[in-house]
Design an enzyme around this catalytic site. Structure first.
Site, short mmCIF file in Angstrom:
data_model
loop_
_atom_site.label_atom_id
_atom_site.label_comp_id
_atom_site.label_asym_id
_atom_site.label_seq_id
_atom_site.Cartn_x
_atom_site.Cartn_y
_atom_site.Cartn_z
N ASN A 244 0.83 -1.22 0.00
CA ASN A 244 0.00 0.00 0.00
C ASN A 244 0.85 1.25 0.00
OD1 ASN A 244 -3.06 -0.49 0.17
ND2 ASN A 244 -2.18 -2.08 1.48
N ASN B 279 -6.96 4.93 7.91
CA ASN B 279 -6.52 3.53 7.90
C ASN B 279 -7.16 2.80 6.74
OD1 ASN B 279 -5.33 1.10 9.01
ND2 ASN B 279 -7.40 0.51 9.65
N HIS C 205 -8.38 -1.03 5.65
CA HIS C 205 -8.70 -2.32 6.28
C HIS C 205 -9.22 -3.26 5.19
CE1 HIS C 205 -9.85 -5.07 9.45
NE2 HIS C 205 -10.96 -5.28 8.76
N HIS D 124 -6.09 -7.06 -2.29
CA HIS D 124 -4.94 -6.14 -2.25
C HIS D 124 -4.94 -5.22 -3.48
CE1 HIS D 124 -3.54 -7.76 1.41
NE2 HIS D 124 -3.18 -8.93 0.93
N ALA E 95 -7.51 -4.19 -5.05
CA ALA E 95 -8.55 -3.17 -4.80
C ALA E 95 -8.04 -2.12 -3.81
CB ALA E 95 -9.82 -3.85 -4.28
C1 GRF Z 1 -3.33 -4.58 3.97
O1 GRF Z 1 -4.16 -5.65 3.60
C2 GRF Z 1 -4.06 -3.59 4.83
O2 GRF Z 1 -5.42 -3.50 4.53
C3 GRF Z 1 -3.90 -4.19 6.20
O3 GRF Z 1 -2.59 -4.69 6.22
C4 GRF Z 1 -2.21 -5.05 4.90
C5 GRF Z 1 -0.91 -4.36 4.61
O4 GRF Z 1 -0.30 -4.79 3.41
N1 GRF Z 1 -4.19 -3.21 7.22
P1 GRF Z 1 0.96 -4.03 2.83
O5 GRF Z 1 2.02 -4.03 3.93
O6 GRF Z 1 0.53 -2.64 2.47
O7 GRF Z 1 1.39 -4.83 1.65
#
Ligand code: GRF
Length: 212
Positions: A19, A114, A116, A178, A180
């Site tokens: 992310n 955040n 989620h 992910h 999305a």
């Molecule tokens: C994501 O699925 C986010 O929604 C959750 O933790 C995961 C983090 O993935 N809170 P990344 O480290 O961004 O690949």
């Protein structure tokens, strides 16, 4: 007349950092509505730190204290200081695996977002993708919300629905969620920074249309 200062964003991350990568890509493309000036992580060596370094974003790993799921109170003050030292105004939690408490949230009121991996209020807390999978949900997704003291309870800014397909494995479903997330989080950040909105109870009411 001077134009308003562009938002200074910090990303807090504990994991792979996919992310963070999506947010940094949007920043580079001028599509985030602000600039990521700092990455803070509680996990030295995690993927998010490498991504920050690759992108030339300042990265710090302040001590988180002795608890596993939250910052120790003294550490929480230190984290706030680091954010203030970089003149950060908005915090993005991108896979940050600790719960933040009042002193931190009060330092950035209404400015902590955040992501989620479920359609809240379904499947809050840890392992949301696994929870949805095991429950047999036919539709799940991801949510970007404002962070409040209650876990995954804050007002919802945006959501994206993801179908659970008959031939999915938990892994293929996770990959679709992910993907999305990587589209939704930058879009929601930009909207948060650029579009006026008001809160009616816990409903977020956007007062202007989304940028094309
Ligand atoms: C994501 O699925 C986010 O929604 C959750 O933790 C995961 C983090 O993935 N809170 P990344 O480290 O961004 O690949």
């Amino acid at each position: 007349m001077t134009s308003p200062r562009s938002s200074r964003l910090a990303v807090l991350a504990s994991g792979h950092g996919s992310n963070l990568r999506a947010l940094a890509d949007a920043d580079r493309a001028g599509e985030l509505g602000g600039s990521i000036v700092l990455v803070l992580s509680d996990r030295p060596g995690c993927g998010a730190i490498s991504i920050a370094r690759e992108r030339g974003i300042a990265v710090e790993t302040p001590d988180a204290g002795c608890f596993r799921t939250r910052l120790e109170p003294a550490a929480e003050s230190e984290w706030v200081e680091r954010l203030r030292a970089h003149d950060v105004d908005t915090i993005l939690l991108a896979g940050f695996m600790r719960i933040l408490h009042a002193p931190f949230l009060d330092a950035f009121p209404g400015r902590v977002l955040n992501i989620h991996p479920s359609l809240l209020p379904a499947f809050p807390g840890v392992d949301a993708i696994h929870q949805a999978w095991r429950h047999g949900a036919r539709i799940t997704g991801c949510t970007v919300h404002l962070v409040t003291a209650g876990i995954d309870e804050g007002p919802i800014l945006m959501q994206s629905a993801v179908p659970v397909l008959d031939d999915d494995s938990e892994e293929t479903l996770a990959a679709r969620i992910h993907a999305a997330e990587h589209a939704l989080f930058p879009r929601a950040v930009r909207a948060f920074l650029e579009r006026p909105f008001r809160l009616e109870g816990r409903r977020v009411l956007w007062l202007a249309p989304e940028a094309p």
